[in-house]
Write a protein that holds these residues in place. Structure first.
Motif, PDB file in Angstrom:
ATOM      1  N   PRO A   1      98.040  89.979  96.406  1.00  0.00           N
ATOM      2  CA  PRO A   1      96.971  89.606  95.470  1.00  0.00           C
ATOM      3  C   PRO A   1      97.472  88.925  94.199  1.00  0.00           C
ATOM      4  O   PRO A   1      96.780  88.089  93.633  1.00  0.00           O
ATOM      5  N   GLU A   2      98.675  89.248  93.760  1.00  0.00           N
ATOM      6  CA  GLU A   2      99.206  88.657  92.525  1.00  0.00           C
ATOM      7  C   GLU A   2      99.820  87.277  92.747  1.00  0.00           C
ATOM      8  O   GLU A   2     100.207  86.610  91.784  1.00  0.00           O
ATOM      9  N   SER A   3      99.867  86.797  93.999  1.00  0.00           N
ATOM     10  CA  SER A   3     100.426  85.474  94.286  1.00  0.00           C
ATOM     11  C   SER A   3      99.581  84.381  93.651  1.00  0.00           C
ATOM     12  O   SER A   3      98.353  84.487  93.558  1.00  0.00           O
ATOM     13  N   LEU A   4     100.238  83.318  93.255  1.00  0.00           N
ATOM     14  CA  LEU A   4      99.564  82.182  92.630  1.00  0.00           C
ATOM     15  C   LEU A   4      98.672  81.472  93.639  1.00  0.00           C
ATOM     16  O   LEU A   4      99.119  81.081  94.714  1.00  0.00           O
ATOM     17  N   ALA A   5      97.406  81.306  93.295  1.00  0.00           N
ATOM     18  CA  ALA A   5      96.443  80.635  94.167  1.00  0.00           C
ATOM     19  C   ALA A   5      96.035  79.275  93.631  1.00  0.00           C
ATOM     20  O   ALA A   5      95.752  78.363  94.397  1.00  0.00           O
ATOM     21  N   LEU A   6      95.992  79.115  92.294  1.00  0.00           N
ATOM     22  CA  LEU A   6      95.468  77.890  91.708  1.00  0.00           C
ATOM     23  C   LEU A   6      96.098  77.644  90.343  1.00  0.00           C
ATOM     24  O   LEU A   6      96.233  78.569  89.547  1.00  0.00           O
ATOM     25  N   ILE A   7      96.479  76.394  90.105  1.00  0.00           N
ATOM     26  CA  ILE A   7      96.880  75.950  88.769  1.00  0.00           C
ATOM     27  C   ILE A   7      95.856  74.915  88.345  1.00  0.00           C
ATOM     28  O   ILE A   7      95.656  73.922  89.026  1.00  0.00           O
ATOM     29  N   ASP A   8      95.184  75.172  87.246  1.00  0.00           N
ATOM     30  CA  ASP A   8      94.145  74.278  86.730  1.00  0.00           C
ATOM     31  C   ASP A   8      94.686  73.557  85.506  1.00  0.00           C
ATOM     32  O   ASP A   8      95.015  74.183  84.506  1.00  0.00           O
ATOM     33  N   GLU A   9      94.760  72.247  85.597  1.00  0.00           N
ATOM     34  CA  GLU A   9      95.179  71.444  84.446  1.00  0.00           C
ATOM     35  C   GLU A   9      93.995  70.701  83.845  1.00  0.00           C
ATOM     36  O   GLU A   9      94.158  69.844  82.996  1.00  0.00           O
ATOM     37  N   GLY A  10      92.802  71.018  84.283  1.00  0.00           N
ATOM     38  CA  GLY A  10      91.592  70.389  83.767  1.00  0.00           C
ATOM     39  C   GLY A  10      90.881  71.330  82.822  1.00  0.00           C
ATOM     40  O   GLY A  10      91.500  72.148  82.146  1.00  0.00           O
ATOM     41  N   GLY A  11      89.587  71.243  82.817  1.00  0.00           N
ATOM     42  CA  GLY A  11      88.797  72.177  82.007  1.00  0.00           C
ATOM     43  C   GLY A  11      89.052  72.047  80.528  1.00  0.00           C
ATOM     44  O   GLY A  11      88.727  71.048  79.916  1.00  0.00           O
ATOM     45  N   ASN A  12      89.670  73.051  79.946  1.00  0.00           N
ATOM     46  CA  ASN A  12      89.813  73.085  78.490  1.00  0.00           C
ATOM     47  C   ASN A  12      91.068  72.387  77.973  1.00  0.00           C
ATOM     48  O   ASN A  12      91.381  72.494  76.795  1.00  0.00           O
ATOM     49  N   GLY A  13      91.811  71.705  78.843  1.00  0.00           N
ATOM     50  CA  GLY A  13      92.966  70.941  78.389  1.00  0.00           C
ATOM     51  C   GLY A  13      94.283  71.685  78.403  1.00  0.00           C
ATOM     52  O   GLY A  13      95.317  71.117  78.123  1.00  0.00           O
ATOM     53  N   THR A  14      94.267  72.970  78.718  1.00  0.00           N
ATOM     54  CA  THR A  14      95.504  73.734  78.824  1.00  0.00           C
ATOM     55  C   THR A  14      95.670  74.210  80.259  1.00  0.00           C
ATOM     56  O   THR A  14      94.680  74.421  80.972  1.00  0.00           O
ATOM     57  N   GLU A  15      96.901  74.363  80.681  1.00  0.00           N
ATOM     58  CA  GLU A  15      97.154  74.841  82.035  1.00  0.00           C
ATOM     59  C   GLU A  15      96.721  76.292  82.166  1.00  0.00           C
ATOM     60  O   GLU A  15      97.045  77.120  81.319  1.00  0.00           O
ATOM     61  N   ARG A  16      95.958  76.561  83.218  1.00  0.00           N
ATOM     62  CA  ARG A  16      95.519  77.921  83.508  1.00  0.00           C
ATOM     63  C   ARG A  16      95.943  78.260  84.927  1.00  0.00           C
ATOM     64  O   ARG A  16      95.809  77.448  85.831  1.00  0.00           O
ATOM     65  N   ARG A  17      96.449  79.465  85.113  1.00  0.00           N
ATOM     66  CA  ARG A  17      96.919  79.914  86.420  1.00  0.00           C
ATOM     67  C   ARG A  17      96.053  81.071  86.904  1.00  0.00           C
ATOM     68  O   ARG A  17      95.713  81.949  86.129  1.00  0.00           O
ATOM     69  N   TYR A  18      95.754  81.048  88.196  1.00  0.00           N
ATOM     70  CA  TYR A  18      94.905  82.066  88.802  1.00  0.00           C
ATOM     71  C   TYR A  18      95.598  82.641  90.031  1.00  0.00           C
ATOM     72  O   TYR A  18      96.048  81.893  90.898  1.00  0.00           O
ATOM     73  N   SER A  19      95.642  83.947  90.132  1.00  0.00           N
ATOM     74  CA  SER A  19      96.170  84.614  91.314  1.00  0.00           C
ATOM     75  C   SER A  19      95.051  84.714  92.361  1.00  0.00           C
ATOM     76  O   SER A  19      93.872  84.450  92.068  1.00  0.00           O
ATOM     77  N   TYR A  20      95.421  85.135  93.564  1.00  0.00           N
ATOM     78  CA  TYR A  20      94.398  85.365  94.581  1.00  0.00           C
ATOM     79  C   TYR A  20      93.427  86.455  94.132  1.00  0.00           C
ATOM     80  O   TYR A  20      92.225  86.360  94.350  1.00  0.00           O
ATOM     81  N   ALA A  21      93.950  87.480  93.482  1.00  0.00           N
ATOM     82  CA  ALA A  21      93.080  88.542  92.966  1.00  0.00           C
ATOM     83  C   ALA A  21      92.094  87.976  91.939  1.00  0.00           C
ATOM     84  O   ALA A  21      90.915  88.342  91.943  1.00  0.00           O
ATOM     85  N   ASP A  22      92.563  87.089  91.048  1.00  0.00           N
ATOM     86  CA  ASP A  22      91.681  86.448  90.065  1.00  0.00           C
ATOM     87  C   ASP A  22      90.583  85.658  90.762  1.00  0.00           C
ATOM     88  O   ASP A  22      89.406  85.729  90.389  1.00  0.00           O
ATOM     89  N   MET A  23      90.968  84.877  91.774  1.00  0.00           N
ATOM     90  CA  MET A  23      90.000  84.031  92.480  1.00  0.00           C
ATOM     91  C   MET A  23      88.924  84.881  93.160  1.00  0.00           C
ATOM     92  O   MET A  23      87.744  84.559  93.082  1.00  0.00           O
ATOM     93  N   LEU A  24      89.336  85.955  93.800  1.00  0.00           N
ATOM     94  CA  LEU A  24      88.372  86.836  94.469  1.00  0.00           C
ATOM     95  C   LEU A  24      87.455  87.517  93.456  1.00  0.00           C
ATOM     96  O   LEU A  24      86.235  87.583  93.651  1.00  0.00           O
ATOM     97  N   ARG A  25      88.035  88.015  92.379  1.00  0.00           N
ATOM     98  CA  ARG A  25      87.253  88.724  91.353  1.00  0.00           C
ATOM     99  C   ARG A  25      86.264  87.771  90.681  1.00  0.00           C
ATOM    100  O   ARG A  25      85.073  88.090  90.533  1.00  0.00           O
ATOM    101  N   LEU A  26      86.730  86.578  90.296  1.00  0.00           N
ATOM    102  CA  LEU A  26      85.879  85.651  89.555  1.00  0.00           C
ATOM    103  C   LEU A  26      84.842  84.964  90.440  1.00  0.00           C
ATOM    104  O   LEU A  26      83.696  84.777  90.027  1.00  0.00           O
ATOM    105  N   SER A  27      85.207  84.595  91.665  1.00  0.00           N
ATOM    106  CA  SER A  27      84.200  83.990  92.556  1.00  0.00           C
ATOM    107  C   SER A  27      83.143  85.033  92.918  1.00  0.00           C
ATOM    108  O   SER A  27      81.957  84.707  93.037  1.00  0.00           O
ATOM    109  N   GLY A  28      83.552  86.298  93.042  1.00  0.00           N
ATOM    110  CA  GLY A  28      82.582  87.370  93.265  1.00  0.00           C
ATOM    111  C   GLY A  28      81.657  87.557  92.067  1.00  0.00           C
ATOM    112  O   GLY A  28      80.467  87.811  92.220  1.00  0.00           O
ATOM    113  N   ALA A  29      82.209  87.411  90.862  1.00  0.00           N
ATOM    114  CA  ALA A  29      81.390  87.504  89.649  1.00  0.00           C
ATOM    115  C   ALA A  29      80.380  86.359  89.602  1.00  0.00           C
ATOM    116  O   ALA A  29      79.225  86.562  89.189  1.00  0.00           O
ATOM    117  N   VAL A  30      80.796  85.171  90.019  1.00  0.00           N
ATOM    118  CA  VAL A  30      79.855  84.036  90.091  1.00  0.00           C
ATOM    119  C   VAL A  30      78.724  84.380  91.056  1.00  0.00           C
ATOM    120  O   VAL A  30      77.544  84.196  90.738  1.00  0.00           O
TER     121      VAL A  30
END
Length: 184
Positions: free
Chosen positions: A32-61
């Motif tokens: 779950p802690e493995s890197l799933a996504l690196i976002d260089e868009g959005g707010n202009g700073t690099e943001r990193r998301y783990s698989y756990a983050d992706m599951l938690r946040l997409s579920g929140a959506v």
């Protein structure tokens, strides 16, 4: 390999794993802690998301959309440049049993309005710069202004009822192909 509707209508198979909801197609076989996504868009700073983050946040959506009164099969248009919130919304919409409608923000406003109307979108989600293209007749949710409170609402909501979020067909999203021809 991705196939749809092979053994059971509405099922999607990725590799050897079958899913009854395309929004659940995030790997659960990696730590779950493995890197799933690196976002260089959005707010202009690099943001990193783990698989756990992706599951938690997409579920929140997903939970946040259902809490807003959207029902299985309703369409949600996504109008944004590439950024993590776009992908989280795309997955979360399908997890909620809703239909994602990605809209190309490079199209003229009248074409965006046509797609939003023709798809019968009940909500348009996107970034501030592109939400102005969407018709005012449809409610809007901004990644830039509303996202934090929207995600918090979804995180506080109870668990998803998986049976009520399955689609009765393989439609997890609607894709519009728009061709522009120049007159000679």
């Amino acid at each position: 390999m991705v196939t749809s509707g092979m053994a059971t209508p509405g099922m999607v198979t990725i590799g050897k794993t079958a899913y009854d909801n395309q929004g659940d197609a995030l790997s659960r076989s990696v730590p779950p802690e493995s890197l799933a996504l690196i976002d260089e868009g959005g707010n202009g700073t690099e943001r990193r998301y783990s698989y756990a983050d992706m599951l938690r946040l997409s579920g929140a959506v997903a939970r946040g959309l259902l809490k807003r009164g959207l029902k299985r099969g309703d369409r949600v248009a996504i109008l944004s440049a590439n950024r993590a919130e776009y992908l989280l919304t795309f997955l979360g919409t399908m997890q909620a049993g809703l239909v994602s409608v990605p809209v190309n923000w490079k199209l003229p406003a009248e074409t965006v309005a046509y797609i939003v109307g023709d798809s019968d979108a009940r909500l348009v989600i996107g970034d501030d710069a592109r939400l102005t293209l969407a018709p005012d007749s449809v409610p809007k949710l901004s990644f830039d202004r509303d996202w934090a409170s929207f995600i918090e609402e979804g995180l506080q909501a109870g668990p998803l009822d998986r049976k009520s979020t399955r689609l009765n067909s393989s439609h997890g999203y609607i894709s519009y192909a728009v061709f522009c021809l120049k007159k000679k």
